[in-house]
Design a protein around this motif. Structure first.
Motif, PDB file in Angstrom:
ATOM      1  N   MET A   1       7.579 -11.707   2.469  1.00  0.00           N
ATOM      2  CA  MET A   1       7.558 -10.710   3.532  1.00  0.00           C
ATOM      3  C   MET A   1       6.579 -11.173   4.607  1.00  0.00           C
ATOM      4  SD  MET A   1       6.658  -6.651   3.283  1.00  0.00           S
ATOM      5  CE  MET A   1       7.809  -6.415   1.956  1.00  0.00           C
ATOM      6  N   MET A   2       6.980 -11.082   5.828  1.00  0.00           N
ATOM      7  CA  MET A   2       6.147 -11.532   6.933  1.00  0.00           C
ATOM      8  C   MET A   2       4.969 -10.564   7.134  1.00  0.00           C
ATOM      9  SD  MET A   2       7.666 -14.274   7.692  1.00  0.00           S
ATOM     10  CE  MET A   2       6.865 -14.729   9.194  1.00  0.00           C
ATOM     11  N   ILE A   3       3.911 -11.084   7.736  1.00  0.00           N
ATOM     12  CA  ILE A   3       2.662 -10.330   7.860  1.00  0.00           C
ATOM     13  C   ILE A   3       2.817  -8.982   8.563  1.00  0.00           C
ATOM     14  CG2 ILE A   3       0.396 -10.355   8.989  1.00  0.00           C
ATOM     15  CD1 ILE A   3       0.185 -13.293   8.115  1.00  0.00           C
ATOM     16  N   PRO A   4       3.428  -8.890   9.754  1.00  0.00           N
ATOM     17  CA  PRO A   4       3.491  -7.577  10.424  1.00  0.00           C
ATOM     18  C   PRO A   4       4.182  -6.500   9.580  1.00  0.00           C
ATOM     19  CG  PRO A   4       4.004  -9.304  11.985  1.00  0.00           C
ATOM     20  CD  PRO A   4       3.955  -9.952  10.624  1.00  0.00           C
ATOM     21  N   GLU A   5       5.327  -6.820   8.997  1.00  0.00           N
ATOM     22  CA  GLU A   5       6.019  -5.797   8.214  1.00  0.00           C
ATOM     23  C   GLU A   5       5.252  -5.477   6.936  1.00  0.00           C
ATOM     24  OE1 GLU A   5       9.756  -7.274   6.041  1.00  0.00           O
ATOM     25  OE2 GLU A   5       9.397  -8.823   7.529  1.00  0.00           O
ATOM     26  N   ARG A   6       4.600  -6.455   6.364  1.00  0.00           N
ATOM     27  CA  ARG A   6       3.807  -6.203   5.155  1.00  0.00           C
ATOM     28  C   ARG A   6       2.636  -5.269   5.477  1.00  0.00           C
ATOM     29  NH1 ARG A   6       2.829 -10.501   0.566  1.00  0.00           N
ATOM     30  NH2 ARG A   6       1.798  -9.167  -0.954  1.00  0.00           N
ATOM     31  N   LEU A   7       1.962  -5.516   6.586  1.00  0.00           N
ATOM     32  CA  LEU A   7       0.852  -4.652   6.988  1.00  0.00           C
ATOM     33  C   LEU A   7       1.341  -3.229   7.248  1.00  0.00           C
ATOM     34  CD1 LEU A   7      -2.041  -4.012   7.796  1.00  0.00           C
ATOM     35  CD2 LEU A   7      -1.530  -4.962  10.064  1.00  0.00           C
ATOM     36  N   VAL A   8       2.440  -3.070   7.981  1.00  0.00           N
ATOM     37  CA  VAL A   8       2.969  -1.728   8.264  1.00  0.00           C
ATOM     38  C   VAL A   8       3.317  -1.016   6.959  1.00  0.00           C
ATOM     39  CG1 VAL A   8       4.914  -0.453   9.288  1.00  0.00           C
ATOM     40  CG2 VAL A   8       3.736  -2.231  10.606  1.00  0.00           C
ATOM     41  N   ASN A   9       3.928  -1.715   6.017  1.00  0.00           N
ATOM     42  CA  ASN A   9       4.268  -1.093   4.731  1.00  0.00           C
ATOM     43  C   ASN A   9       3.028  -0.767   3.905  1.00  0.00           C
ATOM     44  OD1 ASN A   9       7.107  -0.732   4.796  1.00  0.00           O
ATOM     45  ND2 ASN A   9       7.355  -2.939   4.609  1.00  0.00           N
ATOM     46  N   CYS A  10       2.004  -1.615   3.963  1.00  0.00           N
ATOM     47  CA  CYS A  10       0.746  -1.304   3.272  1.00  0.00           C
ATOM     48  C   CYS A  10       0.109  -0.050   3.868  1.00  0.00           C
ATOM     49  CB  CYS A  10      -0.222  -2.480   3.369  1.00  0.00           C
ATOM     50  SG  CYS A  10       0.173  -3.874   2.311  1.00  0.00           S
ATOM     51  N   LEU A  11       0.124   0.055   5.190  1.00  0.00           N
ATOM     52  CA  LEU A  11      -0.413   1.258   5.839  1.00  0.00           C
ATOM     53  C   LEU A  11       0.406   2.483   5.473  1.00  0.00           C
ATOM     54  CD1 LEU A  11      -1.533  -0.045   9.308  1.00  0.00           C
ATOM     55  CD2 LEU A  11      -2.915   1.271   7.707  1.00  0.00           C
ATOM     56  N   TYR A  37       6.890   7.513   7.805  1.00  0.00           N
ATOM     57  CA  TYR A  37       7.935   6.558   8.163  1.00  0.00           C
ATOM     58  C   TYR A  37       7.284   5.255   8.606  1.00  0.00           C
ATOM     59  CZ  TYR A  37      10.875  10.734   8.522  1.00  0.00           C
ATOM     60  OH  TYR A  37      11.550  11.900   8.272  1.00  0.00           O
ATOM     61  N   ALA A  38       7.832   4.120   8.180  1.00  0.00           N
ATOM     62  CA  ALA A  38       7.341   2.817   8.633  1.00  0.00           C
ATOM     63  C   ALA A  38       8.022   2.438   9.941  1.00  0.00           C
ATOM     64  CB  ALA A  38       7.606   1.750   7.578  1.00  0.00           C
ATOM     65  N   GLN A  39       7.255   2.193  10.976  1.00  0.00           N
ATOM     66  CA  GLN A  39       7.647   1.679  12.284  1.00  0.00           C
ATOM     67  C   GLN A  39       8.353   2.690  13.185  1.00  0.00           C
ATOM     68  OE1 GLN A  39       6.329  -1.171  13.207  1.00  0.00           O
ATOM     69  NE2 GLN A  39       7.179  -1.168  15.245  1.00  0.00           N
ATOM     70  N   HIS A  40       9.267   3.502  12.679  1.00  0.00           N
ATOM     71  CA  HIS A  40       9.956   4.483  13.520  1.00  0.00           C
ATOM     72  C   HIS A  40      10.645   5.502  12.613  1.00  0.00           C
ATOM     73  CE1 HIS A  40      13.994   2.906  12.624  1.00  0.00           C
ATOM     74  NE2 HIS A  40      13.384   1.743  12.565  1.00  0.00           N
ATOM     75  N   ILE A  41      11.058   6.624  13.205  1.00  0.00           N
ATOM     76  CA  ILE A  41      11.824   7.588  12.423  1.00  0.00           C
ATOM     77  C   ILE A  41      13.288   7.168  12.464  1.00  0.00           C
ATOM     78  CG2 ILE A  41      10.226   9.506  12.652  1.00  0.00           C
ATOM     79  CD1 ILE A  41      11.914  10.615  14.862  1.00  0.00           C
ATOM     80  N   SER A  58       3.144   2.066  13.258  1.00  0.00           N
ATOM     81  CA  SER A  58       4.039   1.081  13.875  1.00  0.00           C
ATOM     82  C   SER A  58       3.225  -0.019  14.549  1.00  0.00           C
ATOM     83  CB  SER A  58       4.985   1.750  14.874  1.00  0.00           C
ATOM     84  OG  SER A  58       4.263   2.435  15.863  1.00  0.00           O
ATOM     85  N   LEU A  59       3.677  -1.229  14.326  1.00  0.00           N
ATOM     86  CA  LEU A  59       2.992  -2.387  14.893  1.00  0.00           C
ATOM     87  C   LEU A  59       3.042  -2.339  16.409  1.00  0.00           C
ATOM     88  CD1 LEU A  59       1.647  -5.165  14.132  1.00  0.00           C
ATOM     89  CD2 LEU A  59       3.854  -6.141  14.754  1.00  0.00           C
ATOM     90  N   GLN A  60       1.878  -2.536  17.045  1.00  0.00           N
ATOM     91  CA  GLN A  60       1.819  -2.593  18.503  1.00  0.00           C
ATOM     92  C   GLN A  60       1.724  -4.026  19.000  1.00  0.00           C
ATOM     93  OE1 GLN A  60      -1.518  -0.113  19.574  1.00  0.00           O
ATOM     94  NE2 GLN A  60      -0.260   1.731  19.564  1.00  0.00           N
ATOM     95  N   THR A  76      -2.658  -4.976  15.584  1.00  0.00           N
ATOM     96  CA  THR A  76      -2.991  -3.609  15.970  1.00  0.00           C
ATOM     97  C   THR A  76      -1.799  -2.716  15.660  1.00  0.00           C
ATOM     98  OG1 THR A  76      -4.460  -4.400  17.716  1.00  0.00           O
ATOM     99  CG2 THR A  76      -3.700  -2.115  17.878  1.00  0.00           C
ATOM    100  N   VAL A  77      -2.080  -1.628  14.966  1.00  0.00           N
ATOM    101  CA  VAL A  77      -1.048  -0.690  14.558  1.00  0.00           C
ATOM    102  C   VAL A  77      -1.361   0.676  15.153  1.00  0.00           C
ATOM    103  CG1 VAL A  77       0.068   0.437  12.585  1.00  0.00           C
ATOM    104  CG2 VAL A  77      -0.639  -1.965  12.419  1.00  0.00           C
TER     105      VAL A  77
END
Length: 164
Positions: A1-11, A37-41, A58-60, A76-77
């Protein structure tokens, strides 16, 4: 899993833990839990109010800089908080949910043994709320791993989606 999506899912997971016991009267339900919700509804047309109360990490942005004293790459999220309440005191539910998340992230500053929270963090609301909706926002930044030239021989392995 790539870093941005992994971080969003961890959050998403940490936020879910922070709000798991919070219930509020919302949208005709007496005991509604907070949905994260991760990233968006799923349905951004807001055809009904069934999403509330909610939190959306959501990742910014991801920024890379020359590494200095353990820093280098950051992500930054943005965290959107929303509640629905016809009661004029529903803003208190919003603030309570925001504070639960803020405290959880400050206490557990390292996620997945790889993402470290960088201070300052920012949690805020807006003055003119779109009643009966109430919104707040958080901005958190995490130190993330930084790729470098020495990793070129492992490019294919690094890019595997299930790489952990």
């Amino acid at each position: 899993m790539m870093i941005p999506e992994r971080l969003v899912n961890c959050l998403k997971n940490e936020i879910t833990i922070a709000v798991k016991d919070y219930r509020m009267k919302a949208e005709g339900q007496e005991d509604k839990p907070v949905t994260v919700y991760a990233q968006h509804i799923p349905n951004e047309e807001f055809e009904d109010d069934s999403y509330y109360p909610l939190v959306i990490p959501s990742l910014q942005k991801v920024e890379d800089a020359e590494p200095v004293e353990g820093t280098g790459s950051t992500a930054t999220v943005g965290i959107t908080f929303g509640v629905y309440g016809e009661d004029k005191l529903a803003w208190m539910d919003l603030l309570s949910i925001m504070e639960r998340v803020r405290q959880r992230l400050l206490i557990f500053r390292v996620l997945d043994r790889r993402f470290r929270l960088i201070l300052p963090v920012k949690f805020e609301t807006i003055e003119n709320q779109p009643y009966p909706f109430w919104f707040g926002y958080g901005t958190v930044t995490y130190q993330i791993g930084q790729p470098n030239e020495r990793m070129a021989d492992n490019w294919d392995r690094i890019m595997e989606e299930d790489n952990r």
